[in-house]
Motif scaffolding. Structure first.
Motif, PDB file in Angstrom:
ATOM      1  N   LYS A 173      -7.612   5.107 -28.910  1.00 44.21           N
ATOM      2  CA  LYS A 173      -7.771   4.535 -30.249  1.00 44.21           C
ATOM      3  C   LYS A 173      -7.242   5.474 -31.332  1.00 44.21           C
ATOM      4  CE  LYS A 173     -12.030   3.585 -29.348  1.00 44.21           C
ATOM      5  NZ  LYS A 173     -13.397   3.402 -29.830  1.00 44.21           N
ATOM      6  N   THR A 221     -18.753  -4.450 -27.908  1.00 41.75           N
ATOM      7  CA  THR A 221     -17.616  -4.132 -27.040  1.00 41.75           C
ATOM      8  C   THR A 221     -16.302  -4.255 -27.790  1.00 41.75           C
ATOM      9  OG1 THR A 221     -18.889  -5.083 -25.242  1.00 41.75           O
ATOM     10  CG2 THR A 221     -16.581  -4.642 -24.807  1.00 41.75           C
ATOM     11  N   VAL A 222     -16.150  -5.350 -28.537  1.00 44.72           N
ATOM     12  CA  VAL A 222     -14.880  -5.591 -29.221  1.00 44.72           C
ATOM     13  C   VAL A 222     -14.640  -4.540 -30.296  1.00 44.72           C
ATOM     14  CG1 VAL A 222     -13.678  -7.171 -30.783  1.00 44.72           C
ATOM     15  CG2 VAL A 222     -14.801  -8.056 -28.747  1.00 44.72           C
ATOM     16  N   THR A 231      -8.988  -0.907 -23.117  1.00 41.49           N
ATOM     17  CA  THR A 231     -10.332  -0.341 -22.980  1.00 41.49           C
ATOM     18  C   THR A 231     -11.042  -0.897 -21.752  1.00 41.49           C
ATOM     19  OG1 THR A 231     -10.508  -0.083 -25.365  1.00 41.49           O
ATOM     20  CG2 THR A 231     -12.555  -0.078 -24.129  1.00 41.49           C
ATOM     21  N   LEU A 232     -10.954  -2.229 -21.566  1.00 40.25           N
ATOM     22  CA  LEU A 232     -11.694  -2.846 -20.465  1.00 40.25           C
ATOM     23  C   LEU A 232     -11.129  -2.412 -19.115  1.00 40.25           C
ATOM     24  CD1 LEU A 232     -12.303  -6.396 -21.963  1.00 40.25           C
ATOM     25  CD2 LEU A 232     -13.845  -4.434 -21.852  1.00 40.25           C
ATOM     26  N   GLY A 277     -13.985  -1.198 -28.867  1.00 37.98           N
ATOM     27  CA  GLY A 277     -12.820  -1.142 -27.993  1.00 37.98           C
ATOM     28  C   GLY A 277     -11.497  -1.207 -28.730  1.00 37.98           C
ATOM     29  N   THR A 278     -11.537  -1.368 -30.056  1.00 40.49           N
ATOM     30  CA  THR A 278     -10.285  -1.431 -30.816  1.00 40.49           C
ATOM     31  C   THR A 278     -10.316  -0.376 -31.918  1.00 40.49           C
ATOM     32  OG1 THR A 278     -11.278  -3.163 -32.164  1.00 40.49           O
ATOM     33  CG2 THR A 278      -9.845  -3.885 -30.403  1.00 40.49           C
ATOM     34  N   PRO A 279      -9.143   0.108 -32.340  1.00 37.05           N
ATOM     35  CA  PRO A 279      -9.123   1.167 -33.358  1.00 37.05           C
ATOM     36  C   PRO A 279      -9.603   0.650 -34.714  1.00 37.05           C
ATOM     37  CG  PRO A 279      -6.974   0.910 -32.294  1.00 37.05           C
ATOM     38  CD  PRO A 279      -7.797  -0.243 -31.879  1.00 37.05           C
ATOM     39  N   ALA A 281      -2.743  -7.568 -31.299  1.00 33.62           N
ATOM     40  CA  ALA A 281      -2.817  -6.129 -31.032  1.00 33.62           C
ATOM     41  C   ALA A 281      -4.231  -5.735 -30.641  1.00 33.62           C
ATOM     42  CB  ALA A 281      -2.376  -5.345 -32.268  1.00 33.62           C
ATOM     43  N   GLY A 282      -5.229  -6.327 -31.337  1.00 40.13           N
ATOM     44  CA  GLY A 282      -6.622  -6.049 -30.981  1.00 40.13           C
ATOM     45  C   GLY A 282      -6.890  -6.421 -29.531  1.00 40.13           C
ATOM     46  N   LEU A 285      -9.596   6.559 -43.846  1.00 42.84           N
ATOM     47  CA  LEU A 285      -8.737   5.442 -43.457  1.00 42.84           C
ATOM     48  C   LEU A 285      -8.621   4.409 -44.555  1.00 42.84           C
ATOM     49  CD1 LEU A 285      -9.694   4.813 -39.738  1.00 42.84           C
ATOM     50  CD2 LEU A 285      -7.691   5.931 -40.661  1.00 42.84           C
ATOM     51  N   TYR A 330      -5.434  -3.685 -27.302  1.00 41.21           N
ATOM     52  CA  TYR A 330      -6.289  -2.487 -27.272  1.00 41.21           C
ATOM     53  C   TYR A 330      -7.547  -2.746 -26.447  1.00 41.21           C
ATOM     54  CZ  TYR A 330      -3.840   0.257 -30.859  1.00 41.21           C
ATOM     55  OH  TYR A 330      -2.927   1.012 -31.540  1.00 41.21           O
ATOM     56  N   LEU A 331      -8.126  -3.935 -26.659  1.00 40.01           N
ATOM     57  CA  LEU A 331      -9.363  -4.255 -25.954  1.00 40.01           C
ATOM     58  C   LEU A 331      -9.118  -4.319 -24.451  1.00 40.01           C
ATOM     59  CD1 LEU A 331     -12.265  -4.836 -26.669  1.00 40.01           C
ATOM     60  CD2 LEU A 331     -11.746  -7.272 -26.618  1.00 40.01           C
ATOM     61  N   TRP A 349      -6.972  -3.057 -41.190  1.00 37.83           N
ATOM     62  CA  TRP A 349      -5.775  -3.793 -41.593  1.00 37.83           C
ATOM     63  C   TRP A 349      -5.927  -5.281 -41.324  1.00 37.83           C
ATOM     64  CZ3 TRP A 349      -1.188  -0.120 -39.867  1.00 37.83           C
ATOM     65  CH2 TRP A 349      -1.217   0.996 -40.704  1.00 37.83           C
ATOM     66  N   LEU A 350      -6.635  -5.629 -40.220  1.00 30.84           N
ATOM     67  CA  LEU A 350      -6.886  -7.041 -39.933  1.00 30.84           C
ATOM     68  C   LEU A 350      -7.691  -7.659 -41.070  1.00 30.84           C
ATOM     69  CD1 LEU A 350      -6.975  -9.465 -37.862  1.00 30.84           C
ATOM     70  CD2 LEU A 350      -9.202  -8.614 -37.235  1.00 30.84           C
ATOM     71  N   ALA A 395      -3.689   5.175 -32.840  1.00 36.18           N
ATOM     72  CA  ALA A 395      -3.428   4.270 -33.965  1.00 36.18           C
ATOM     73  C   ALA A 395      -3.224   5.050 -35.256  1.00 36.18           C
ATOM     74  CB  ALA A 395      -4.582   3.281 -34.125  1.00 36.18           C
ATOM     75  N   LEU A 396      -3.858   6.236 -35.359  1.00 34.99           N
ATOM     76  CA  LEU A 396      -3.744   7.011 -36.591  1.00 34.99           C
ATOM     77  C   LEU A 396      -2.333   7.519 -36.811  1.00 34.99           C
ATOM     78  CD1 LEU A 396      -7.040   9.057 -36.381  1.00 34.99           C
ATOM     79  CD2 LEU A 396      -6.568   7.015 -37.688  1.00 34.99           C
ATOM     80  N   LEU A 432      -8.564   1.558 -37.580  1.00 36.30           N
ATOM     81  CA  LEU A 432      -7.437   1.296 -38.484  1.00 36.30           C
ATOM     82  C   LEU A 432      -6.948  -0.139 -38.330  1.00 36.30           C
ATOM     83  CD1 LEU A 432      -5.545   2.681 -40.522  1.00 36.30           C
ATOM     84  CD2 LEU A 432      -4.004   3.163 -38.643  1.00 36.30           C
ATOM     85  N   LEU A 433      -6.906  -0.605 -37.087  1.00 39.21           N
ATOM     86  CA  LEU A 433      -6.463  -1.977 -36.830  1.00 39.21           C
ATOM     87  C   LEU A 433      -7.443  -2.977 -37.430  1.00 39.21           C
ATOM     88  CD1 LEU A 433      -4.154  -3.370 -35.032  1.00 39.21           C
ATOM     89  CD2 LEU A 433      -6.055  -3.915 -33.541  1.00 39.21           C
ATOM     90  N   THR A 445      -0.119  -0.033 -33.478  1.00 41.83           N
ATOM     91  CA  THR A 445      -0.659  -0.502 -34.758  1.00 41.83           C
ATOM     92  C   THR A 445       0.436  -0.631 -35.815  1.00 41.83           C
ATOM     93  OG1 THR A 445      -2.764   0.540 -34.241  1.00 41.83           O
ATOM     94  CG2 THR A 445      -2.384  -0.033 -36.521  1.00 41.83           C
ATOM     95  N   LEU A 446       1.349   0.335 -35.831  1.00 45.75           N
ATOM     96  CA  LEU A 446       2.388   0.279 -36.860  1.00 45.75           C
ATOM     97  C   LEU A 446       3.356  -0.880 -36.605  1.00 45.75           C
ATOM     98  CD1 LEU A 446       3.399   1.677 -39.397  1.00 45.75           C
ATOM     99  CD2 LEU A 446       4.995   2.930 -37.985  1.00 45.75           C
ATOM    100  N   PHE A 455      -2.382  -9.081 -35.811  1.00 41.75           N
ATOM    101  CA  PHE A 455      -3.466  -8.100 -35.704  1.00 41.75           C
ATOM    102  C   PHE A 455      -4.437  -8.482 -34.591  1.00 41.75           C
ATOM    103  CE2 PHE A 455      -2.413  -6.759 -40.177  1.00 41.75           C
ATOM    104  CZ  PHE A 455      -2.026  -5.487 -39.807  1.00 41.75           C
ATOM    105  N   LEU A 456      -4.696  -9.789 -34.437  1.00 45.64           N
ATOM    106  CA  LEU A 456      -5.579 -10.204 -33.343  1.00 45.64           C
ATOM    107  C   LEU A 456      -4.926  -9.934 -31.993  1.00 45.64           C
ATOM    108  CD1 LEU A 456      -7.138 -13.505 -34.715  1.00 45.64           C
ATOM    109  CD2 LEU A 456      -8.252 -11.300 -34.381  1.00 45.64           C
TER     110      LEU A 456
END
Lengths: 262, 239
Positions: free
Chosen positions: B174, A90-91, B216-217, A94-96, B208-209, A205, B212-213, A102-103, B177-178, A98-99, B188-189, B205-206
């Protein structure tokens, strides 16, 4: 197959006109564009192509290897295994990408140097480079998407076949190797082509974290020559050819496998 | 330690929380705009593929094949530069001054064109799944094409298309993000900028994740509701 001559059926008048138009556009791009950079960058382009294909192959193989247990535990595993596997899928889905990339590169990559003694370890030469992070991100992503496919494939194997194996006195392990896994792979195979095309399209990417793949080489050309279209058009063409080749190869293997529906 | 984390994520300017949320808003704008444009292109493409003449069908086929075979990142660069360039040349040809295209409009255009190719395939498949009699009945009543599309074909294909279209929505969110690569300040930027400025890479980054999550949910919940509504009156299916 059923048509007497597939080429004759395909080459209808309007298609000839469209083909001529397409050829004309290509010819115009070749003649009007500035391609003087191409000979100089060809070796680099080939190297970049190699990097792209290597990252694709490695991430698909590693990702598929991780996807198998992830799919399996979601179907049959105990709760403490299936729940994390599901969370992982799911995680990641559910996230891009690219992210995630970068993470891994900027985030985790910035944590490693803080670990005492890591600079002396055998891992350090790899941790200092960019491609391991790219490979890791692509592998994780492929594992999550393919894990979901494998979950469906494992769950979709008819109960009767497994019961038949059990009735023959197969041990659970033998049942898995002889029946469950082969049948699940069989069901997952048709989707693998699409997943691999998607994976190919994700590989550029990694150029954003300084890995010099095909896309990375083209970016370098673009900044060196200040051309906008020519390198990008060539890049699009190369990816088109790669996708077409991949689809053709898969079709060849699919036709050799005796499948009956899905 | 915790204290500083919350300070960094605070909404007011010394913290970067507000910047992240603005980035999320930009991402959402592009995702919604691109998705809607993609739906329009998808309906047009599907109708063209199913009912168009040979030339239209082949053109649509070329569109879907090319867009689905070339990486989104490359398409975004090509369309972003080519799109703005072509528009400015058109303006110059018309004798107008060049326009400055906002990143938002360009982003919506790019995501829309990409989404349109996938939506074409989804909607084409869904239209083909409608029992032929329903469309024939509409024709028999003398409905013109547009009315038939609006009253019969589109509503009837919706339940078949929804799973695919829902997937496309998640991909659209998603894919925004590109646009970070062409310098559009979406989530993302701005995350990368915040992380670079504060050196707290993991934290941002976490965060932002998580955003995004969450998107989605929340989308998944909404999708489940919409699907239930679209499938009302249809027999239950068990996957």
């Amino acid at each position: 197959m059923s048509a007497p001559s597939p080429l004759r059926g395909w080459l209808r008048p309007h298609r000839l006109v469209m083909l001529a138009l397409a050829l004309g556009i290509v010819l115009w791009a070749v003649l009007a564009g500035d391609w003087a950079w191409l000979p100089k960058y060809t070796p680099l382009l080939l190297k970049g192509l190699g990097t792209t294909l290597a990252i694709l192959a490695e991430s698909v193989i590693l990702g598929a290897a991780v996807a198998l247990p992830i799919g399996l535990v979601q179907v049959t595993g105990p709760r403490w295994l299936s729940a994390p596997a599901q969370l992982f899928c799911t995680v990641i889905r559910g996230t891009p990408l690219l992210l995630q990339l970068w993470l891994l590169y900027y985030g985790i990559g910035s944590l490693f140097p803080m670990i005492p003694g890591i600079r002396g370890s055998f891992l350090w030469p790899y941790l200092r480079e960019a491609w391991p992070y790219g490979l890791a991100a692509l592998t994780i992503s492929f594992a999550a998407y393919e894990g979901e496919v494998m979950r469906g494939a494992f769950a979709g194997v008819p109960r009767g076949e497994l019961q038949a194996g059990r009735a023959f006195g197969m041990s659970p392990l033998k049942l898995f190797w002889r029946i469950w896994l082969p049948r699940a792979l069989y069901r997952a195979l048709p989707t693998l082509n699409g997943e691999m095309v998607l994976q190919l399209k994700s590989t550029p990417l990694v150029a954003t974290i300084t890995v010099v793949d095909l896309y990375g080489v083209i970016s370098r050309v673009r900044s060196a020559t200040l051309l906008t279209y020519e390198p990008l058009l060539l890049l699009a063409l190369i990816y088109l050819i790669l996708t077409a080749l991949m689809v053709a190869i898969f079709r060849f293997f699919e036709n050799r496998l005796p499948t009956r529906g899905a | 330690m915790d204290q500083t984390f919350w300070q960094l994520l605070a909404l007011a300017p010394p913290g970067w929380g507000g910047v992240l949320l603005t980035g999320l808003a930009h991402s959402l704008e592009i995702a919604v705009g691109g998705y809607l444009l993609g739906l329009i292109l998808g309906v047009g493409g599907a109708v063209g593929k199913l009912y168009g003449n040979e030339i239209v069908r082949d053109l649509m086929e070329t569109y879907t094949i090319v867009v689905r075979a070339v990486p989104e990142l490359v398409l975004i660069l090509l369309l972003y530069y080519a799109g703005t360039d072509a528009l400015n040349r058109l303006m110059a040809a018309l004798g107008r001054s060049p326009v400055d295209i906002s990143g938002l409009a360009a982003g919506i255009f790019v995501i829309g064109v990409v989404q349109g190719a996938y939506a074409t395939e989804v909607i084409r498949g869904a239209i083909k799944a409608i029992p032929a009699g329903e469309i024939e009945a509409g024709r028999a009543y003398g409905m013109p094409g547009g009315l038939l599309l609006r009253r019969v074909t589109l509503p009837a294909m919706l339940p078949h298309a929804l799973p695919g279209l829902a997937n496309l929505w998640l991909i659209a969110t998603k894919d925004t993000a590109l646009l970070a690569v062409v310098g559009f300040s979406e989530l993302t930027l701005v995350t990368r900028q915040a992380a670079g400025a504060t050196k707290h890479y993991m934290l941002f980054f976490l965060a932002a994740g998580a955003l995004y999550l969450a998107l989605t949910l929340v989308s998944n919940i909404a999708i489940a509701r919409i699907e239930k509504w679209a499938r009302r009156g249809m027999p239950q299916v068990h996957a």
